[in-house]
Design a protein around this motif. Structure first.
Motif, PDB file in Angstrom:
ATOM      1  N   GLU A  40      48.737  55.503   5.058  1.00 38.24           N
ATOM      2  CA  GLU A  40      49.066  54.079   4.978  1.00 38.24           C
ATOM      3  C   GLU A  40      50.572  53.892   5.071  1.00 38.24           C
ATOM      4  N   ALA A  41      51.012  52.912   5.850  1.00 40.60           N
ATOM      5  CA  ALA A  41      52.436  52.598   5.938  1.00 40.60           C
ATOM      6  C   ALA A  41      52.894  51.943   4.636  1.00 40.60           C
ATOM      7  N   ILE A  42      54.096  52.271   4.229  1.00 38.32           N
ATOM      8  CA  ILE A  42      54.645  51.747   2.982  1.00 38.32           C
ATOM      9  C   ILE A  42      55.470  50.495   3.275  1.00 38.32           C
ATOM     10  N   LEU A  43      55.236  49.458   2.495  1.00 39.55           N
ATOM     11  CA  LEU A  43      55.941  48.194   2.683  1.00 39.55           C
ATOM     12  C   LEU A  43      57.340  48.276   2.080  1.00 39.55           C
ATOM     13  N   ASP A  44      58.294  47.629   2.743  1.00 42.70           N
ATOM     14  CA  ASP A  44      59.700  47.706   2.350  1.00 42.70           C
ATOM     15  C   ASP A  44      60.035  46.571   1.387  1.00 42.70           C
ATOM     16  N   ILE A  45      60.015  46.883   0.097  1.00 41.69           N
ATOM     17  CA  ILE A  45      60.284  45.872  -0.937  1.00 41.69           C
ATOM     18  C   ILE A  45      61.694  46.029  -1.513  1.00 41.69           C
ATOM     19  N   THR A  46      62.620  46.551  -0.703  1.00 41.11           N
ATOM     20  CA  THR A  46      63.936  46.913  -1.224  1.00 41.11           C
ATOM     21  C   THR A  46      64.924  45.752  -1.297  1.00 41.11           C
ATOM     22  N   THR A  47      64.605  44.603  -0.706  1.00 40.30           N
ATOM     23  CA  THR A  47      65.485  43.442  -0.817  1.00 40.30           C
ATOM     24  C   THR A  47      64.671  42.238  -1.268  1.00 40.30           C
ATOM     25  N   ASP A  48      65.359  41.276  -1.832  1.00 40.98           N
ATOM     26  CA  ASP A  48      64.659  40.079  -2.300  1.00 40.98           C
ATOM     27  C   ASP A  48      64.000  39.352  -1.135  1.00 40.98           C
ATOM     28  N   ALA A  49      64.696  39.275  -0.010  1.00 38.92           N
ATOM     29  CA  ALA A  49      64.143  38.560   1.142  1.00 38.92           C
ATOM     30  C   ALA A  49      62.862  39.225   1.628  1.00 38.92           C
ATOM     31  N   LYS A  50      62.870  40.555   1.698  1.00 45.02           N
ATOM     32  CA  LYS A  50      61.668  41.257   2.150  1.00 45.02           C
ATOM     33  C   LYS A  50      60.551  41.150   1.125  1.00 45.02           C
ATOM     34  N   ARG A  51      60.907  41.231  -0.149  1.00 45.58           N
ATOM     35  CA  ARG A  51      59.870  41.082  -1.185  1.00 45.58           C
ATOM     36  C   ARG A  51      59.185  39.731  -1.070  1.00 45.58           C
ATOM     37  N   GLN A  52      59.962  38.697  -0.854  1.00 43.73           N
ATOM     38  CA  GLN A  52      59.381  37.360  -0.733  1.00 43.73           C
ATOM     39  C   GLN A  52      58.482  37.259   0.497  1.00 43.73           C
ATOM     40  N   SER A  53      58.917  37.832   1.614  1.00 45.43           N
ATOM     41  CA  SER A  53      58.118  37.765   2.832  1.00 45.43           C
ATOM     42  C   SER A  53      56.813  38.541   2.694  1.00 45.43           C
ATOM     43  N   ILE A  54      56.894  39.734   2.116  1.00 46.28           N
ATOM     44  CA  ILE A  54      55.682  40.534   1.903  1.00 46.28           C
ATOM     45  C   ILE A  54      54.756  39.817   0.929  1.00 46.28           C
TER      46      ILE A  54
END
Length: 279
Positions: free
Chosen positions: A120-134
């Motif tokens: 499974e590909a790992i989601l990139d939750i390393t920034t606030d912007a990406k966390r919000q989008s995910i």
């Protein structure tokens, strides 16, 4: 630290004072940021883990966890499994091709980071912007759980940050910032939110908005983590084991919490390899 979980799919804020205050029965509760009441799973109840495929629950079962693609079991307390920190496998619905490529964690060479145990590909939750989008995409899956009538969420792969392949790019702080978004949203939909594994962060469960625990292999003699979940969540815990040794240890808590042994692939009843045992 490498995750030691046999996770399967068809996948210090609280402290002891909080643990002592954890409810020992299914109650309708709420949080400061919730807009809908939600009920905790009944404690020490018969449990069945059906994330590998739904089937008629055995007699005595009161609580069931099923994949969000399935429907709740009528008349029972139902937990909705959501793979919140990783994609599904390539070619499956919600696989990496169904995600914005910019939201997938990448190595220094630009290749997508894959969890080798589950492909499974790992989601990139390393920034606030990406966390919000995910989170915005996962919120749609939470909406689906709520619309189907599930009572709670099982947000899997909270411990993705411990994977060797991540190499520190995702941290515990990233994971907690992200799960707070999802737990807060789940509460607004009237869903209790379970912490899946990740015993290291169990003491922070109140700050992270997590209401009960779903722990795989806490009884495994290599880890012996069941007591830590009870310390953090009281009797609001569900233990899932895959070996006889783990089951033996987990069953020492069977007078307080829900305990079940399943086969590693969590096969539906009637399928090859199916196993379900209770204490």
């Amino acid at each position: 630290m490498t995750s030691h979980r046999l996770r399967t799919r068809t996948a210090l804020g609280a402290g002891l004072a909080l643990a002592a205050a954890v409810t020992t029965s299914a109650l309708v509760v709420g949080t400061a940021n919730s807009t809908a009441p939600f009920a905790l799973p009944p404690v020490n109840a018969g449990f069945d883990y059906q994330i590998g495929g739904a089937y008629t629950p055995p007699s005595g079962v009161e609580v069931v966890s099923r994949d969000r693609s399935d429907s709740p079991a009528p008349g029972l307390y139902n937990i909705c499994y959501v793979n919140a920190f990783q994609t599904q496998r390539a070619g499956e619905t919600d696989g990496p091709d169904d995600w914005d490529p910019n939201l997938l964690l990448r190595n220094s060479d630009g290749s997508v980071v894959i969890d080798p145990d589950w492909d499974e590909a790992i989601l990139d939750i390393t920034t606030d912007a990406k966390r919000q989008s995910i989170a915005n995409k996962i919120k749609g899956q939470i909406d689906e759980c709520a619309a189907k009538g599930f009572d709670a969420l099982e947000l899997d792969n909270f411990d993705t940050y411990t994977r060797d392949v991540v190499n520190g790019r995702i941290t515990a702080s990233h994971a907690q910032a992200y799960i707070k978004i999802l737990s807060s949203y789940g509460h607004t939909k009237g869903l209790a939110v379970g912490q899946k594994n990740t015993v290291e962060l169990a003491p922070n469960r109140a700050a992270n908005g997590l209401d009960f625990a779903i722990a795989e292999e806490c009884g495994d003699p290599r880890w012996n983590e069941c007591s830590q979940y009870v310390d953090a969540f009281g009797d609001n815990a569900i233990f899932i084991e895959y070996t006889s040794a783990g089951m033996k240890n987990a069953c020492t808590y069977a007078d307080r919490v829900s305990v079940v042994r399943r086969d590693v692939n969590v096969a539906p009843k009637g399928a090859s390899g199916y196993l379900r045992e209770t204490c």
